[in-house]
Scaffold this motif. Structure first.
Motif, mmCIF file in Angstrom:
data_model
loop_
_atom_site.group_PDB
_atom_site.id
_atom_site.type_symbol
_atom_site.label_atom_id
_atom_site.label_comp_id
_atom_site.label_asym_id
_atom_site.label_seq_id
_atom_site.Cartn_x
_atom_site.Cartn_y
_atom_site.Cartn_z
ATOM 1 N N VAL A 28 -24.312 6.254 -6.846
ATOM 2 C CA VAL A 28 -23.481 6.639 -7.981
ATOM 3 C C VAL A 28 -22.843 7.982 -7.648
ATOM 4 C CG1 VAL A 28 -23.473 7.242 -10.445
ATOM 5 C CG2 VAL A 28 -24.906 5.357 -9.616
ATOM 6 N N TRP A 29 -21.555 8.079 -7.926
ATOM 7 C CA TRP A 29 -20.746 9.248 -7.566
ATOM 8 C C TRP A 29 -20.458 10.119 -8.790
ATOM 9 C CZ3 TRP A 29 -19.169 10.047 -2.465
ATOM 10 C CH2 TRP A 29 -19.499 9.011 -1.588
ATOM 11 N N ASN A 30 -20.380 11.420 -8.566
ATOM 12 C CA ASN A 30 -20.052 12.366 -9.623
ATOM 13 C C ASN A 30 -18.562 12.284 -9.954
ATOM 14 O OD1 ASN A 30 -20.634 14.557 -11.404
ATOM 15 N ND2 ASN A 30 -19.632 15.935 -9.958
ATOM 16 N N ASP A 31 -18.234 12.581 -11.187
ATOM 17 C CA ASP A 31 -16.842 12.721 -11.595
ATOM 18 C C ASP A 31 -16.774 13.757 -12.704
ATOM 19 O OD1 ASP A 31 -17.405 11.548 -14.122
ATOM 20 O OD2 ASP A 31 -17.026 9.547 -13.334
ATOM 21 N N GLU A 32 -15.574 14.056 -13.118
ATOM 22 C CA GLU A 32 -15.379 15.048 -14.178
ATOM 23 C C GLU A 32 -15.087 14.382 -15.515
ATOM 24 O OE1 GLU A 32 -16.012 18.244 -13.603
ATOM 25 O OE2 GLU A 32 -16.447 17.668 -11.533
ATOM 26 N N VAL A 33 -15.306 13.075 -15.605
ATOM 27 C CA VAL A 33 -14.936 12.319 -16.802
ATOM 28 C C VAL A 33 -16.159 11.940 -17.637
ATOM 29 C CG1 VAL A 33 -13.811 10.215 -17.627
ATOM 30 C CG2 VAL A 33 -12.915 11.403 -15.609
ATOM 31 N N ASN A 34 -17.171 11.369 -16.997
ATOM 32 C CA ASN A 34 -18.330 10.836 -17.720
ATOM 33 C C ASN A 34 -19.338 11.928 -18.046
ATOM 34 O OD1 ASN A 34 -17.909 7.818 -17.739
ATOM 35 N ND2 ASN A 34 -17.581 8.289 -15.574
ATOM 36 N N ALA A 54 -33.779 8.857 -14.943
ATOM 37 C CA ALA A 54 -32.330 8.824 -15.130
ATOM 38 C C ALA A 54 -31.765 10.236 -15.260
ATOM 39 C CB ALA A 54 -31.987 7.999 -16.369
ATOM 40 N N GLU A 55 -32.475 11.098 -15.980
ATOM 41 C CA GLU A 55 -32.025 12.475 -16.141
ATOM 42 C C GLU A 55 -32.026 13.220 -14.803
ATOM 43 O OE1 GLU A 55 -33.283 16.474 -18.635
ATOM 44 O OE2 GLU A 55 -33.917 14.514 -19.385
ATOM 45 N N GLN A 56 -33.088 13.046 -14.028
ATOM 46 C CA GLN A 56 -33.151 13.682 -12.709
ATOM 47 C C GLN A 56 -32.056 13.158 -11.785
ATOM 48 O OE1 GLN A 56 -37.179 12.902 -11.487
ATOM 49 N NE2 GLN A 56 -38.015 14.601 -12.672
ATOM 50 N N SER A 57 -31.821 11.846 -11.819
ATOM 51 C CA SER A 57 -30.772 11.252 -10.991
ATOM 52 C C SER A 57 -29.407 11.802 -11.385
ATOM 53 C CB SER A 57 -30.782 9.727 -11.123
ATOM 54 O OG SER A 57 -31.972 9.184 -10.597
ATOM 55 N N VAL A 69 -29.307 5.741 -6.339
ATOM 56 C CA VAL A 69 -30.176 5.564 -7.502
ATOM 57 C C VAL A 69 -31.092 4.361 -7.392
ATOM 58 C CG1 VAL A 69 -28.593 6.764 -9.054
ATOM 59 C CG2 VAL A 69 -28.418 4.276 -8.786
ATOM 60 N N LYS A 70 -30.818 3.467 -6.416
ATOM 61 C CA LYS A 70 -31.625 2.255 -6.279
ATOM 62 C C LYS A 70 -31.480 1.722 -4.864
ATOM 63 C CE LYS A 70 -33.613 -0.716 -9.333
ATOM 64 N NZ LYS A 70 -34.655 -0.350 -10.232
ATOM 65 N N GLU A 71 -32.551 1.120 -4.342
ATOM 66 C CA GLU A 71 -32.524 0.424 -3.062
ATOM 67 C C GLU A 71 -32.948 -1.010 -3.284
ATOM 68 O OE1 GLU A 71 -34.899 2.334 -0.079
ATOM 69 O OE2 GLU A 71 -33.757 4.192 -0.178
ATOM 70 N N GLY A 72 -32.390 -1.921 -2.487
ATOM 71 C CA GLY A 72 -32.782 -3.316 -2.624
ATOM 72 C C GLY A 72 -31.850 -4.243 -1.897
ATOM 73 N N ALA A 73 -31.938 -5.498 -2.255
ATOM 74 C CA ALA A 73 -31.103 -6.531 -1.662
ATOM 75 C C ALA A 73 -29.676 -6.398 -2.197
ATOM 76 C CB ALA A 73 -31.662 -7.920 -1.978
ATOM 77 N N TYR A 74 -28.715 -6.727 -1.373
ATOM 78 C CA TYR A 74 -27.309 -6.581 -1.737
ATOM 79 C C TYR A 74 -26.973 -7.329 -3.025
ATOM 80 C CZ TYR A 74 -22.252 -6.552 -1.464
ATOM 81 O OH TYR A 74 -20.925 -6.388 -1.762
ATOM 82 N N ASN A 75 -27.398 -8.594 -3.121
ATOM 83 C CA ASN A 75 -27.018 -9.401 -4.284
ATOM 84 C C ASN A 75 -27.581 -8.844 -5.593
ATOM 85 O OD1 ASN A 75 -29.617 -10.154 -3.596
ATOM 86 N ND2 ASN A 75 -29.325 -12.298 -4.084
ATOM 87 N N VAL A 76 -28.712 -8.177 -5.555
ATOM 88 C CA VAL A 76 -29.280 -7.556 -6.757
ATOM 89 C C VAL A 76 -28.479 -6.299 -7.115
ATOM 90 C CG1 VAL A 76 -31.317 -6.401 -7.713
ATOM 91 C CG2 VAL A 76 -31.583 -8.449 -6.305
ATOM 92 N N LEU A 77 -28.183 -5.490 -6.103
ATOM 93 C CA LEU A 77 -27.457 -4.246 -6.339
ATOM 94 C C LEU A 77 -26.000 -4.500 -6.735
ATOM 95 C CD1 LEU A 77 -28.805 -2.017 -3.433
ATOM 96 C CD2 LEU A 77 -29.630 -2.181 -5.795
ATOM 97 N N LYS A 78 -25.419 -5.575 -6.244
ATOM 98 C CA LYS A 78 -24.011 -5.887 -6.528
ATOM 99 C C LYS A 78 -23.783 -6.061 -8.029
ATOM 100 C CE LYS A 78 -19.821 -7.895 -5.450
ATOM 101 N NZ LYS A 78 -19.143 -7.699 -6.698
ATOM 102 N N SER A 79 -24.650 -6.782 -8.695
ATOM 103 C CA SER A 79 -24.461 -6.970 -10.146
ATOM 104 C C SER A 79 -24.640 -5.645 -10.889
ATOM 105 C CB SER A 79 -25.389 -8.044 -10.688
ATOM 106 O OG SER A 79 -26.731 -7.659 -10.551
ATOM 107 N N MET A 80 -25.567 -4.803 -10.433
ATOM 108 C CA MET A 80 -25.745 -3.488 -11.051
ATOM 109 C C MET A 80 -24.497 -2.637 -10.838
ATOM 110 S SD MET A 80 -29.612 -2.403 -10.096
ATOM 111 C CE MET A 80 -31.006 -3.369 -10.610
ATOM 112 N N ARG A 81 -23.983 -2.628 -9.609
ATOM 113 C CA ARG A 81 -22.787 -1.845 -9.299
ATOM 114 C C ARG A 81 -21.616 -2.303 -10.167
ATOM 115 N NH1 ARG A 81 -17.877 -1.345 -7.311
ATOM 116 N NH2 ARG A 81 -17.680 -3.601 -7.226
ATOM 117 N N ASP A 82 -21.436 -3.599 -10.278
ATOM 118 C CA ASP A 82 -20.332 -4.125 -11.078
ATOM 119 C C ASP A 82 -20.434 -3.667 -12.528
ATOM 120 O OD1 ASP A 82 -19.445 -5.357 -8.777
ATOM 121 O OD2 ASP A 82 -20.087 -7.372 -9.380
#
Length: 99
Positions: A28-34, A54-57, A69-82
């Motif tokens: 997860v990337w930092n921005d000046e919006v969220n 979550a607060e520490q992250s 923020v998370k490690e795992g299989a691509y297909n699991v992380l893909k839905s989270m990323r989306d």
């Protein structure tokens, strides 16, 4: 009944899971919006983080510019990323390098 064949099949399946398992990380990337609160809420709801985790992250994302923020299989992380991206937060999936 041959008891070695089912064991062998389970063993092969486990080898495949290990080989494809934790080879990716969700960044997860930092921005000046969220806001911090929105990022924290997203990490809790999407990634299953505890409020403290979550607060520490979120703090690491803010200070370092990004955080895995998370490690795992691509297909699991893909839905989270989306889902994270749909919420307006920039996130990518990166392959872990061999150690």
């Amino acid at each position: 009944m041959n008891t070695t064949e089912p064991y062998k099949a389970e063993s092969e399946e486990a080898d495949l899971l290990v080989a494809d398992g934790n080879r990716y990380q969700l960044v997860v990337w930092n921005d000046e919006v969220n806001t911090f609160q929105w990022v924290i809420e997203t990490l809790i709801e999407v990634c299953g983080h505890t409020p403290e985790q979550a607060e520490q992250s979120a703090m690491i994302i803010h200070t370092k510019g990004k955080y895995a923020v998370k490690e795992g299989a691509y297909n699991v992380l893909k839905s989270m990323r989306d889902t994270i991206v749909e919420r307006g937060i920039n996130a990518t999936i990166e392959e872990l390098s061999e150690k």
